[in-house]
Design an enzyme around this catalytic site. Structure first.
Site, PDB file in Angstrom:
ATOM      1  N   GLU A  83       0.832  -1.216   0.000  1.00  0.00           N
ATOM      2  CA  GLU A  83       0.000   0.000   0.000  1.00  0.00           C
ATOM      3  C   GLU A  83       0.864   1.262   0.000  1.00  0.00           C
ATOM      4  OE1 GLU A  83      -2.648  -0.667   3.321  1.00  0.00           O
ATOM      5  OE2 GLU A  83      -4.039  -1.788   2.047  1.00  0.00           O
TER       6      GLU A  83
ATOM      7  N   GLU B 167      -6.322  -7.864  -1.298  1.00  0.00           N
ATOM      8  CA  GLU B 167      -7.083  -7.803  -0.047  1.00  0.00           C
ATOM      9  C   GLU B 167      -8.529  -7.463  -0.369  1.00  0.00           C
ATOM     10  OE1 GLU B 167      -5.321  -5.391   3.029  1.00  0.00           O
ATOM     11  OE2 GLU B 167      -3.276  -6.011   2.512  1.00  0.00           O
TER      12      GLU B 167
END
Length: 774
Positions: free
Chosen positions: A223, A309
């Protein structure tokens, strides 16, 4: 890069449905165009294309186009003895892949002498064993070794000794050094990759016998879009990580998530990497996925659509709501979310989490609960419920239809439905199979009606639909079938779980032993402006401080925001004034007091993603008002020993419980313990023998005033917070002793807050709702 689409992308809303994204070119193993839909620069490099490669639609593994159905299972959040049970449940649900982070700090808890010193690396055998067991169950594997992992894990996976360096002597960037291309950070990151990559390497699918499972993808960073560095700095670090991985033997494709610098890059190193999305939309599925998945396609047209995710639940924080009490993560939502991703053409789905587990000891990130249940399909204790049944049904759908869906194309349609908030999309497989995706965003009421669909070529279909609130289903028509009434609705419901009902009763604890933690007898002095991390004290367990003061002075202690401090002088707890930002604690001492004894209650280390760049500090930061005539001193526990070691020993019955211990009742109106900085409780119980063929998980139900740590039979279970929300603490069955005459011991350390310290309720409870026949 040139990007030319020879047909428009269309999104139909309202009574017509999102019909999907446009068709995109597939890349072969040699990287050449296969159907000429668009053109991009250099071909993707695949060192072993016969083992693994990908194009715009999917991964091809051992020559077989493969729909990846995966879930996160962190080996470090589950006792090793229970891995096999978790893997079996994942297998039973139809998954073909598992994923894990690999936390650097869990494997290297002490600072090595140099980057080429690997003597402090421990527990890599656990990773090795987990990978081997995953392969034994037939799973392919996605590994994410960081170095930054977030994961609601202590310090985001970075070793505390690394963060304690603060910044190098000459930092490259004023905004920070961790997660950057600073040479000192990269030096230590290479140290980690040099240790972990050889373990991953030998489990790669490229090192297995043909047709055998193994590691198929390795992620670098995590991320990265949330970090504040420039694109140049980010690219430099990502390239360095990719090169470290290659040097360590990694030759399967690399991935990133939410790292825009990778998308569409023509850099030869970055061409080894493709980016993925992460989604936690709760009810906001259409907006988030309907925007970001097409965006990923536009920005990265030559790689499969993948989500590393996909929301498998959500975490719980101190003072918030437990995962299974939160809105927007019910059984219907996980089905709706998954099918919408597949409707948009995604062919790699990884739930985060599929099995959540536990943040044992102090391994949870800042203000994260001990439970990491996540309301995941496989719950913290290994039990399953309706959300597992949904992903199991979806897994069966992939088993039966994955080969068709993996290279299916969106069909341009016009659709009308009885309900304006019910939408229809179609995907067409190469064999002519049709998949009509039917869904609603309405999560307050069911929907039922008629859908009419007209394809661009003129074929028309009509069918009835029935959807639960926030429902989503797929109507499948096999090749050549034009009568929608003969279609099959997917996913087919999973079998009902039959549960045993003759289960043991809860064990109620009526009395506990209590001891005021004796103040330290040995103290370590701190030099001027020295912090405790200089002495290797980095964890989040309690630390005592002895602070010299001038008579009647006020002392202000500065800590990380929301940490706690309790102080005493002459054996009495002092009132405290806490700043609005909860960073400073001011104590006014009695006129004749010569020292302040303080107990620091650290609330954990941040896990990011923002704010990780500058490192961290772990003790009390400053001591305004302290006397300069004597040094400030600290101790990691009272005279019994370090707090963690005492808790472990007490719960193993290795410390005597003599005259200083008092027996006190457990009840709601229990009187608080006498004033002291830290109080110990000890309780014993027996559990009935386990019935053959019946499994039931057990938890400690605890209601108490104070913050502290829970220990069970010699192990630190985790943290207790007075504010909650957690009152029930899963105890792994492998930690417990079953049968008459077999004693279990719980030790509990508590420091006082506004209500003092006491235990109001303690029970060992079977989770009957999750009991299973085995």
């Amino acid at each position: 890069m040139t990007f030319n689409i020879n047909r428009r992308e269309f999104l139909k809303h309202g009574g017509l449905a999102l019909a999907g994204v446009a068709a995109f070119r597939s890349f072969g193993a040699n990287g050449r165009e296969e159907n000429g839909l668009f053109n991009i620069g250099a071909a993707r490099p695949f060192p072993h294309p016969e083992r693994i490669r990908y194009d715009a639609q999917c991964l091809t593994i051992h020559g077989q186009d493969t729909f990846i159905y995966s879930g996160a299972f962190h080996y470090f959040r589950c006792p090793k003895e229970l891995w096999r049970d978790r893997f079996q449940k994942i297998k039973d649900a139809g998954f073909n892949t598992v994923e894990t982070y690999t936390p650097w700090n869990w494997h290297e808890r002490e600072m090595p002498n140099a980057p080429d010193d690997f003597s402090k690396i421990t527990r890599l055998q656990d990773l090795e064993d987990w990978l081997a067991m995953a392969e034994e169950f037939g799973f392919n594997i996605i590994v994410r070794p960081g170095p930054y992992i977030c994961a609601e894990w202590d310090n985001g996976g970075f070793p505390l000794w690394l963060s304690a360096l603060k910044t190098p002597a000459r930092p490259l960037h004023p905004d920070g050094w961790m997660r950057s291309d600073d040479p000192v950070f990269l030096m230590w990151t290479k140290h980690w990759f040099d240790a972990v990559c050889p373990i991953i390497t030998k489990h790669q699918i490229t090192r297995q016998a043909p047709g055998k499972p193994g590691v198929i993808l390795v992620q670098v960073e995590n991320e990265y879009d949330a970090a504040k560095f420039s694109d140049e700095i980010k690219v430099n670090q990502i390239k360095a990580l990719a090169q470290f991985a290659s040097a360590g033997g990694i030759d399967v494709p690399l991935i990133t998530c939410w790292t825009k610098q990778v998308r569409g890059s023509t850099d030869p190193v970055l061409r080894r990497i493709f980016d993925c999305c992460n989604f936690y939309p709760r009810w906001n599925v259409s907006k988030e996925l309907g925007t970001q998945i097409p965006k990923l396609r536009r920005e990265q047209p030559d790689a499969l659509l993948a989500t590393t995710e996909l929301q498998g639940g959500w975490l719980s924080v101190v003072g918030g709501k437990l995962s299974d009490q939160q809105a927007g993560i019910n059984a219907a939502q996980i089905q709706n979310l998954t099918l919408f991703a597949w409707q948009l053409g995604e062919t790699l789905t990884n739930y985060y989490m599929l099995f959540g587990g536990t943040n044992f000891d102090d391994w949870g990130g800042y203000n994260i609960t001990t439970t990491y249940d996540y309301n995941a399909p496989i719950r913290e204790h290994g039990g399953v419920d309706e959300r597992y049944q949904r992903v199991r049904a979806l897994g069966q759908m992939i088993r039966e239809h994955g080969d068709s869906l993996v290279r299916s194309r969106p069909a341009e349609i016009e659709a009308k439905t009885t309900d304006n908030d019910v939408t229809i999309a179609e995907r067409r497989a190469s064999d002519g199979s049709r998949y009509f995706f039917v869904r609603t965003d309405n999560h307050s009421a069911p929907r039922a009606g008629v859908a009419q669909v007209k394809e661009k070529n003129g074929a028309e279909f009509s069918f009835d639909y029935q959807l639960e609130p926030f429902g989503s289903l797929v109507l499948h028509l096999p090749p050549g079938e034009t009568d929608a009434r003969k279609g099959q609705w997917l996913p087919k419901p999973a079998p009902v779980i039959k549960r045993p009902i003759d289960l043991p009763a809860p064990v109620v604890i009526h009395e506990v032993q209590r001891l005021a933690d004796p103040l330290p007898s040995t103290w370590t002095p701190l030099a001027n402006n020295e912090l405790i991390e200089a002495h290797g004290v980095l964890d989040s367990h309690f630390v005592y401080y002895k602070i010299p003061v001038n008579s009647g002075a006020a002392v202000t202690l500065e800590v990380q925001p929301k940490d706690g401090v309790v102080g005493c002088a002459d054996g009495k707890i002092l009132p405290v004034v806490v700043s609005k930002d909860q960073k400073t604690f001011t104590f006014t001492l009695p006129p004749d007091a010569k020292e302040l004894i303080a107990l620091h209650d650290k609330h954990g280390h941040r896990n990011g993603p923002k704010g990780m760049e500058t490192g961290g500090t772990y003790g009390i930061l400053s001591f305004e008002g302290a006397s300069k005539d004597a040094p400030i001193r600290f101790a990691e526990g009272g005279s019994l020993g370090k707090e963690r070691e005492v808790g472990e020993a007490l719960s193993r019955a290795e410390l005597p419980t003599g005259d200083r211990w008092n027996s006190v009742p457990v009840r709601q109106n229990a009187a608080p313990a006498p004033e002291t900085l830290l109080t110990w409780y000890r309780m014993q119980f027996e559990l009935p023998a386990q019935k053959p063929g019946v499994w039931v998980p057990w938890h400690l139900h605890l209601e108490a005033n104070g913050n502290g740590f829970i220990y069970v039979n010699g192990r630190c279970l985790g943290r207790y917070w007075q504010i909650g929300p957690q009152r029930d603490f899963y105890i792994p069955e492998t930690w417990l002793h079953f049968g008459a005459g077999k004693t279990n011991i719980i030790a509990l350390s508590l420091r006082p807050l506004d209500k003092g310290v006491c235990v109001q309720a303690a029970q060992i409870v079977p989770d009957a709702a999750f009991a299973e026949f085995r």
